[in-house]
Each structure stands twice: as structure tokens, then as C-alpha cells.
Design a protein around this motif. Structure first.
Motif, mmCIF file in Angstrom:
data_model
loop_
_atom_site.group_PDB
_atom_site.id
_atom_site.type_symbol
_atom_site.label_atom_id
_atom_site.label_comp_id
_atom_site.label_asym_id
_atom_site.label_seq_id
_atom_site.Cartn_x
_atom_site.Cartn_y
_atom_site.Cartn_z
ATOM 1 N N SER A 171 -0.270 1.405 -11.827
ATOM 2 C CA SER A 171 0.216 2.765 -11.566
ATOM 3 C C SER A 171 1.421 3.086 -12.447
ATOM 4 C CB SER A 171 0.607 2.920 -10.096
ATOM 5 O OG SER A 171 -0.517 2.768 -9.266
ATOM 6 N N MET A 172 2.346 2.125 -12.531
ATOM 7 C CA MET A 172 3.552 2.349 -13.319
ATOM 8 C C MET A 172 3.219 2.446 -14.808
ATOM 9 S SD MET A 172 6.683 2.890 -12.540
ATOM 10 C CE MET A 172 6.981 4.050 -13.863
ATOM 11 N N ILE A 173 2.331 1.593 -15.259
ATOM 12 C CA ILE A 173 1.912 1.634 -16.668
ATOM 13 C C ILE A 173 1.237 2.968 -16.987
ATOM 14 C CG2 ILE A 173 0.286 0.634 -18.330
ATOM 15 C CD1 ILE A 173 0.895 -2.104 -17.002
ATOM 16 N N SER A 174 0.381 3.450 -16.076
ATOM 17 C CA SER A 174 -0.327 4.719 -16.318
ATOM 18 C C SER A 174 0.662 5.881 -16.426
ATOM 19 C CB SER A 174 -1.332 4.995 -15.197
ATOM 20 O OG SER A 174 -0.677 5.400 -14.015
ATOM 21 N N GLY A 175 1.763 5.819 -15.646
ATOM 22 C CA GLY A 175 2.781 6.862 -15.725
ATOM 23 C C GLY A 175 3.406 6.943 -17.108
ATOM 24 N N ILE A 210 4.474 5.551 -5.479
ATOM 25 C CA ILE A 210 4.572 5.542 -6.948
ATOM 26 C C ILE A 210 3.551 6.497 -7.561
ATOM 27 C CG2 ILE A 210 4.164 4.126 -9.011
ATOM 28 C CD1 ILE A 210 5.526 1.814 -7.537
ATOM 29 N N SER A 211 2.328 6.465 -7.043
ATOM 30 C CA SER A 211 1.272 7.361 -7.560
ATOM 31 C C SER A 211 1.663 8.819 -7.379
ATOM 32 C CB SER A 211 -0.052 7.079 -6.855
ATOM 33 O OG SER A 211 -0.512 5.791 -7.151
ATOM 34 N N HIS A 212 2.238 9.131 -6.216
ATOM 35 C CA HIS A 212 2.652 10.519 -5.946
ATOM 36 C C HIS A 212 3.760 10.950 -6.915
ATOM 37 C CE1 HIS A 212 3.899 14.133 -3.867
ATOM 38 N NE2 HIS A 212 5.142 13.662 -3.818
ATOM 39 N N LEU A 213 4.730 10.089 -7.118
ATOM 40 C CA LEU A 213 5.834 10.426 -8.025
ATOM 41 C C LEU A 213 5.335 10.632 -9.450
ATOM 42 C CD1 LEU A 213 8.560 7.930 -6.700
ATOM 43 C CD2 LEU A 213 8.620 10.430 -6.519
ATOM 44 N N ILE A 214 4.405 9.814 -9.882
ATOM 45 C CA ILE A 214 3.865 9.937 -11.242
ATOM 46 C C ILE A 214 3.044 11.219 -11.379
ATOM 47 C CG2 ILE A 214 2.165 8.950 -12.834
ATOM 48 C CD1 ILE A 214 3.255 6.186 -11.934
ATOM 49 N N ARG A 215 2.243 11.516 -10.330
ATOM 50 C CA ARG A 215 1.439 12.743 -10.349
ATOM 51 C C ARG A 215 2.301 13.987 -10.453
ATOM 52 N NH1 ARG A 215 -1.633 10.700 -6.361
ATOM 53 N NH2 ARG A 215 -0.539 11.970 -4.803
ATOM 54 N N THR A 216 3.469 13.941 -9.856
ATOM 55 C CA THR A 216 4.372 15.103 -9.874
ATOM 56 C C THR A 216 5.375 15.036 -11.024
ATOM 57 O OG1 THR A 216 5.773 13.968 -8.228
ATOM 58 C CG2 THR A 216 4.157 15.567 -7.409
ATOM 59 N N ARG A 259 7.541 12.689 -11.907
ATOM 60 C CA ARG A 259 8.848 12.031 -11.663
ATOM 61 C C ARG A 259 8.746 10.547 -11.969
ATOM 62 N NH1 ARG A 259 8.529 14.447 -5.855
ATOM 63 N NH2 ARG A 259 10.412 13.261 -5.307
ATOM 64 N N VAL A 260 8.525 10.253 -13.243
ATOM 65 C CA VAL A 260 8.276 8.876 -13.666
ATOM 66 C C VAL A 260 9.521 8.000 -13.495
ATOM 67 C CG1 VAL A 260 7.597 7.403 -15.614
ATOM 68 C CG2 VAL A 260 6.458 9.589 -15.243
ATOM 69 N N ASN A 261 10.688 8.554 -13.772
ATOM 70 C CA ASN A 261 11.925 7.763 -13.626
ATOM 71 C C ASN A 261 12.151 7.340 -12.172
ATOM 72 O OD1 ASN A 261 12.426 7.991 -16.354
ATOM 73 N ND2 ASN A 261 13.748 9.788 -16.129
ATOM 74 N N GLU A 262 11.862 8.254 -11.239
ATOM 75 C CA GLU A 262 11.977 7.911 -9.823
ATOM 76 C C GLU A 262 10.946 6.852 -9.438
ATOM 77 O OE1 GLU A 262 12.436 11.158 -6.932
ATOM 78 O OE2 GLU A 262 12.759 12.486 -8.648
ATOM 79 N N ALA A 263 9.763 6.969 -10.026
ATOM 80 C CA ALA A 263 8.725 5.973 -9.755
ATOM 81 C C ALA A 263 9.176 4.591 -10.225
ATOM 82 C CB ALA A 263 7.428 6.372 -10.463
ATOM 83 N N ARG A 264 9.850 4.544 -11.383
ATOM 84 C CA ARG A 264 10.321 3.258 -11.895
ATOM 85 C C ARG A 264 11.415 2.675 -10.998
ATOM 86 N NH1 ARG A 264 9.948 -0.034 -16.523
ATOM 87 N NH2 ARG A 264 10.842 -1.988 -15.806
ATOM 88 N N GLU A 265 12.270 3.539 -10.467
ATOM 89 C CA GLU A 265 13.301 3.055 -9.545
ATOM 90 C C GLU A 265 12.671 2.418 -8.312
ATOM 91 O OE1 GLU A 265 15.941 6.229 -8.576
ATOM 92 O OE2 GLU A 265 16.618 6.520 -10.658
ATOM 93 N N ALA A 266 11.636 3.070 -7.779
ATOM 94 C CA ALA A 266 10.934 2.518 -6.615
ATOM 95 C C ALA A 266 10.256 1.195 -6.980
ATOM 96 C CB ALA A 266 9.913 3.525 -6.107
ATOM 97 N N PHE A 267 9.674 1.149 -8.170
ATOM 98 C CA PHE A 267 8.993 -0.054 -8.655
ATOM 99 C C PHE A 267 9.972 -1.218 -8.764
ATOM 100 C CE2 PHE A 267 7.745 -2.788 -12.193
ATOM 101 C CZ PHE A 267 6.401 -3.060 -11.920
ATOM 102 N N TYR A 288 0.835 -1.209 0.000
ATOM 103 C CA TYR A 288 0.000 0.000 0.000
ATOM 104 C C TYR A 288 0.870 1.259 0.000
ATOM 105 C CZ TYR A 288 -3.077 3.664 1.749
ATOM 106 O OH TYR A 288 -3.757 4.846 1.917
ATOM 107 N N SER A 289 1.904 1.270 0.830
ATOM 108 C CA SER A 289 2.810 2.423 0.917
ATOM 109 C C SER A 289 3.557 2.629 -0.400
ATOM 110 C CB SER A 289 3.825 2.215 2.049
ATOM 111 O OG SER A 289 3.163 2.061 3.269
ATOM 112 N N LEU A 290 3.988 1.499 -0.995
ATOM 113 C CA LEU A 290 4.686 1.577 -2.283
ATOM 114 C C LEU A 290 3.783 2.178 -3.350
ATOM 115 C CD1 LEU A 290 6.989 0.796 -4.303
ATOM 116 C CD2 LEU A 290 5.818 -1.404 -4.535
ATOM 117 N N ASN A 291 2.540 1.685 -3.414
ATOM 118 C CA ASN A 291 1.599 2.179 -4.421
ATOM 119 C C ASN A 291 1.342 3.678 -4.247
ATOM 120 O OD1 ASN A 291 1.462 -0.408 -5.366
ATOM 121 N ND2 ASN A 291 -0.521 -0.876 -4.424
#
Length: 634
Positions: free
Chosen positions: A57-61, A28-34, A36-44, A22-25
């Protein structure tokens, strides 16, 4: 085709720490909204346990950034998909619009194990937006169950493709309408130029006394549509048809009545028509106003350069936002009141990029180039990022200062920060041309290839002409015509200047005559000034005088200045006196015509006449400029 979830996966997923997922999701959603897709992928990539929401979430980014290849790779790798996964990928393909992408979207739709109503609606909307209305209709007819969104998608699709008849037929067939149905229909009819039909439908709905708030929203849309067309009377008639109640009790909720958007839309209509008096009357009648109401009225005063009223309203506004402050800065800058513009800029509680761009552009337009550069430096020190408009203004500053080194530095910034568009490239061509970098200007011009517009051509031809490269200027103009780029009056100013600098009298006459005969462009005063200069330099002073006498408007100082300069070169005192006297009337405080005429008389030994000119200067209290050596001309 990805494999469906296996029993082993499901068994192991029971032990996934759900809180961590849940925390990860959420992260990731916050990073994509702002963004920062590359950072979201690193977390993923760092976590071992993911659920379907993590993958989605990652696909939507990636889809939001139109990186479909990366989105599809993840989609294919998913251990388990839900209907949302499929719908997202289909929507992504259709949003790109390329034929291949649309086909891939359809392929995925056909492969879906289970479809919901969203799947069908996504396909219908996608086909309609891409002009494939027949395929949209085929799917609509096959739908196992339709909802109001399905009907709205078809109606919008018909209207986007210009099929008003079918759009209306579907609207009347709809089992039920939602809040967007009527507004979507009215908006589509406006786009198709069917404003009268939209008004008729609204009248019918009003008579049935249904759809309260939905109906007023549709009315507001049509009022705005009338405003865009400039049909102010029709907009006001529609506005007056919406009831206005002074009571605001609970019994009024949901009924058909004017809301703040209605007032704002009508005020905007008046503002667009420059009728700030009528706009202000409505503004003063408003029972309640929002920030948009204040900003629209202030912008109206700014547009008609009434900064006193704009300032009065600004001082009364309860809570000015950044847009309000920016409007005031822009208005004062346009009026040349840089001190006031700067005062507002400095007092702003929070500046944004538009604020910086407005004040820098204001200084540049008012030729306060040093001040513009100081502001640009301050902008960099405060960490505000530049955009195309910032760099375009600073390039214009470099041009105004004729500072090639500064221009090259800004050019380096352009290559590092932005992808140069047509406007930026045109500014670069102008800067290099004015600063003497003709080769650099031509390199940029050639690199633009099919992106060139008429401004690009004008800048390059003008650059050649101003630096004496007449042959190159005329050759480029010839190519411009060959490529069917229609010249403007500015083009011919540059072409005629090229002819003047090279002494091409016949070419100059021919180009001047071709303006009206070949392109339907009526010569303006600057074109006459150029032709007077061309024939005058060649000694054809009588022809120059005939040109002036035959002008369809009064000659200005550039015309008489060109004649006076030619008379000086060819020692024609008689016509020089005519030109000088005309200049004295146009610019009573200028010493230029007196000095030139005095020197002509002196050179020819006509000392009495020279003395008369000197006495006339003293009588009119004309002060000779120090170091004056040439005729002023615009």
C-alpha cells in the motif's frame, strides 16, 4: 536484492495482532486514496507490525505520485515480497517512460522469483506504450500462458505505434475477445485515421450477430470518432444502423441495440457541428436520458448563445448537477448577462472551483473589474482554493484597472500557490507592461527562456511600444525573427505602433510591406490605421489618403481618426473635413469629429465654417462631451 522472509520472521508474524494490521492497512489505503501520502507514511512508520499488504500500500502511494526513489527504497527494505510487490514496481518504472526507468523495470522483471500473467502483461504494455514494440512482441512470444489481456495489450501497442496491419492480424488471431477488445481496436483505428476500416469491421461483427453490448460500445466509439472529425453524415449513418427497440424487457438484455451512450454520442456530434436543431430532435426522441444527455444539450445551446432554450431545458432537468449550473453561468457571462449569471451562481446548491472561475472570468471579460475583485475576495473568505485560471483572470483584472499594486499582490499569490505556466507568465508580462512595470515584465519574459510562445513575444513587444520604447520593441522583434518564432498580425500591430510613436516612417513602411511579402500575413484594418498614423504624423497626408483609398475593405473609425488627428497637427482643413464627415457617418452620436473640425476652423480664422459646424451639431442634437480634448480612436 531484498532478503526473502526468514523462518524467524514467519514464526514471529504468527503473533501479530491481525486486526490491528487490518485497521492499519485500511487507514493507509484511505490516506493514499485521498492524496495524503505523507500522513500515510507517518502511520506506516509508527507501527511495529506490518504485513506485505502494508508495504504494498505504501509503495503504491509513492508510485502514484511518481516518487520512484522512495518506492524503491521501501521495496528493497521489504522483509517479504509477493508477486504484487514486483508487478507494482515494474509498472511504476514503465509509467515514467525514461529509458533508464524502462531498463530498471526490465531488470526487476528478470530478477522475479515467480511471475504471473500480470507480470508479463505489465511488461508488454510498458514496452508498447514506450514505443518498444519489438521487445513487447519478443516477450509476448515467450509467454508461458497468454490471456485476452495479453492479446489486447499487443493490439493496442501496435496501434499506438501506427502498425495497423499487425494489429488487425493479431485481432483476427485472438482465441477469444473480451468487452474491451473490439472497442480498443476501433479506438486505435480512429487514432490512426482508419475510420472506414473500423466501420467495415463493425459491419462484419454485426452480420455475425455477436458480442451484443460489446458491439454497441464499439459503435459508440466510432460515432464519437466521426464527430471529432466533423463527419456528421457518417456518424448518423452508423447510429441508424444500431437497432432501436421500444420494449425494455428482460429479453432485451445483452442484445445489440442503442443504449443511452449511443444517443449521447450522436447528440454530441451535432452539438460539435453547431447543429442544435438536429441534436434537439434526437434528444426529444430519447426514451430515457441521463445527466450527460441533459448537459450536452444545454451546452449545445450555450455554445450557440441561445440562452432562452438553455434556460428552458435547465428548468425541466430533473436533477441539475454542478456541471449544469456552471454551463449556465458561463453562457450568461459570455452573453454579457452578468445579473443572470450571478443569480445562477448564488442559487447553486454546491459551488466548485469551476463555478468561481466562470463567474470571475465573466466579470473580467465584461470589464466589470470591481465586481470581479469582490468575487475573488469572497472566494478567499469562503476557503475555496485558487488555480491557474483564477489567478490569470485576476491578473487580467489588474491589467484592466491599471493597478500595479494589485498586480504585484496577485504575483505574490502566484509564486506561493502555483508553478507559473506559460499562460500565467504571459498574463504577468501583459499586466506589468500595461501598468508601467516594463522592467518587471522583461524580467519575467527573460526567465521564461525556452517556454516562450508567440503571445509572450507579442506582450513584451507591445509593452515596449505602448510606453515609447521603440528601439527596444524593434530590437526584440528582430530577435524574435532570428529565433524563427513566426509573428502574427498582433505582433505587427505592436511593431507599427512602436514606429508611430518614434516617428520611424521608413521603418514603418518596411514592416508593413514585410507582412505579406515575408510572412504571408494580409494587413488588417488596424495595420492600415497604424500606417496612416505613421505617415500622417510625418505630414505625408496625401500618402495617408492614398492608403485609405487603396484599402481592400472599408476603413473604420480608427483609420479616419488617425487621419483626422494628423490633419489637425498639420492644419490640413480640406482632408480634415473628409475624415470628419466619414467619422460622423460611422459614429453619428459622437461629438469628437465636430469639435475637432470646429476648432480647426476657429484656429484658422474661418469663423463662418466654424459656425456651420456648430449649427450642424445642434441640428443633429449632438451634445459636446465635457472636458473633451482629443479625437476618439479605437
Amino acid at each position: 536484492m531484498a532478503k526473502e522472509a526468514s523462518t524467524d520472521y514467519n514464526r514471529r508474524s504468527n503473533f501479530v495482532p491481525q486486526f490491528d494490521v487490518y485497521s492499519l492497512n485500511k487507514r493507509i489505503s484511505h490516506l493514499i486514496r485521498t492524496g495524503r501520502v505523507n500522513e500515510a507514511r507517518e502511520a506506516f512508520d509508527k507501527v511495529k507490525y506490518r504485513n506485505v499488504v502494508t508495504w504494498n500500500s505504501m509503495i503504491s502511494g509513492y508510485i502514484k505520485r511518481r516518487e520512484l526513489a522512495k518506492a524503491r527504497k521501501l521495496f528493497d527494505e521489504m522483509p517479504e515480497r509477493d508477486v504484487v510487490s514486483w508487478n507494482m514496481m515494474i509498472s511504476g518504472y514503465f509509467s515514467c517512460g525514461a529509458s533508464r526507468d524502462v531498463e530498471e523495470g526490465r531488470y526487476l522483471f528478470d530478477q522475479m522469483p515467480v511471475r504471473d500473467c500480470v507480470s508479463w502483461n505489465t511488461m508488454i504494455s510498458g514496452y508498447a506504450k514506450n514505443g518498444r514494440i519489438a521487445q513487447a512482441l519478443e516477450l509476448f512470444n515467450r509467454m508461458p500462458e497468454r490471456n485476452v489481456i495479453s492479446w489486447n495489450a499487443m493490439i493496442t501497442g501496435f496501434l499506438q505505434n501506427g502498425d495497423v496491419r499487425n494489429a488487425l492480424e493479431f485481432y483476427y488471431k485472438m482465441p477469444e475477445h473480451d468487452a474491451s477488445s473490439l472497442s480498443a481496436l476501433v479506438s486505435g483505428l480512429i487514432q490512426n485515421g482508419k475510420l472506414d476500416k473500423a466501420a467495415k469491421i463493425l459491419l462484419e461483427c454485426g452480420k455475425r450477430d455477436e458480442q451484443g453490448e460489446d458491439l454497441v460500445n464499439a459503435y459508440n466509439t466510432l460515432i464519437a470518432g466521426y464527430g471529432q472529425k466533423g463527419w456528421i453524415k457518417e456518424a448518423r449513418r452508423l447510429f441508424d444502423q444500431i437497432p432501436f427497440y421500444h420494449d425494455k424487457g428482460k429479453e432485451g438484455l445483452g442484445r445489440f441495440e442503442r443504449n443511452v451512450v449511443s444517443w449521447n454520442s450522436m447528440i454530441m456530434c451535432y452539438v460539435k457541428a453547431n447543429d442544435v436543431v438536429s441534436a434537439r430532435e434526437l434528444f426529444d426522441q430519447m426514451a430515457e436520458r441521463d445527466t450527460f444527455s441533459w448537459n450536452t444539450m444545454i451546452a449545445g445551446y450555450v455554445h450557440v448563445s441561445n440562452m432562452n432554450e438553455a434556460s428552458n431545458l435547465f428548468s425541466k432537468m430533473p436533477d441539475p448537477d454542478t456541471l449544469t449550473w456552471n454551463s449556465m453561468i458561463s453562457g450568461f457571462s459570455q452573453n454579457g448577462s452578468l445579473d443572470l449569471a450571478r443569480d445562477f451562481f448564488e442559487r447553486m446548491p454546491q459551488k466548485n472551483l469551476v463555478s468561481w472561475n466562470s463567474i470571475i472570468a465573466g466579470y473580467e471579460k465584461n470589464e466589470h473589474f470591481e465586481g470581479a475583485m469582490k468575487l475573488f475576495t469572497q472566494m478567499q473568505l469562503e476557503g475555496e482554493k485558487h488555480d491557474h485560471q483564477t489567478l490569470s483572470s485576476v491578473l487580467s483584472v489588474s491589467t484592466g484597472l491599471v493597478d500595479l499594486l494589485l498586480g504585484k499582490q496577485v504575483h505574490q499569490l502566484v509564486t506561493k500557490i502555483v508553478i507559473a505556466d506559460v499562460t500565467i507568465n504571459n498574463s504577468l508580462i501583459t499586466m506589468y507592461s500595461r501598468c508601467g512595470g516594463i522592467k518587471e515584465a522583461r524580467n519575467i519574459f527573460d526567465e521564461m527562456k525556452l517556454q516562450k510562445d508567440v503571445i509572450s513575444w507579442n506582450a513584451m513587444i507591445g509593452g515596449y511600444a505602448s510606453h515609447g520604447f521603440a528601439a527596444e520593441a524593434l530590437e526584440l522583434f528582430k530577435l524574435m525573427k532570428k529565433l524563427k518564432v513566426r509573428p502574427t498580425h498582433i505582433t505587427f500591430v505592436a511593431v507599427l505602433n512602436a514606429c508611430a510613436n518614434a516617428g520611424l516612417v521608413e521603418e514603418g513602411r518596411m514592416q508593413f510591406n514585410s507582412m505579406s511579402s515575408e510572412f504571408g500575413i494580409e494587413p488588417q484594418v488596424e495595420h492600415y490605421a497604424s500606417l496612416v498614423d505613421i505617415v500622417g504624423r510625418y505630414g505625408q497626408l496625401e500618402e495617408a489618403m492614398d492608403l485609405i483609398n487603396g484599402m481592400p475593405f472599408q476603413p473604420d473609425k480608427s483609420v479616419w481618426g488617425a487621419l483626422l488627428g494628423a490633419c489637425r497637427a498639420h492644419n490640413n482643413v480640406e482632408l480634415a473635413q473628409v475624415a470628419a464627415e466619414a467619422l460622423m457617418k460611422l459614429e453619428p452620436e459622437s461629438s469628437a469629429p465636430y469639435v475637432l473640425l470646429h476648432n480647426m476652423y476657429a484656429d484658422m480664422g474661418q469663423w463662418d465654417d466654424a459656425a456651420k459646424v456648430r449649427l450642424e451639431m445642434e441640428k443633429n442634437k449632438i451634445i459636446k462631451r465635457r472636458g473633451f480634448s482629443r479625437v476618439e480612436s479605437s
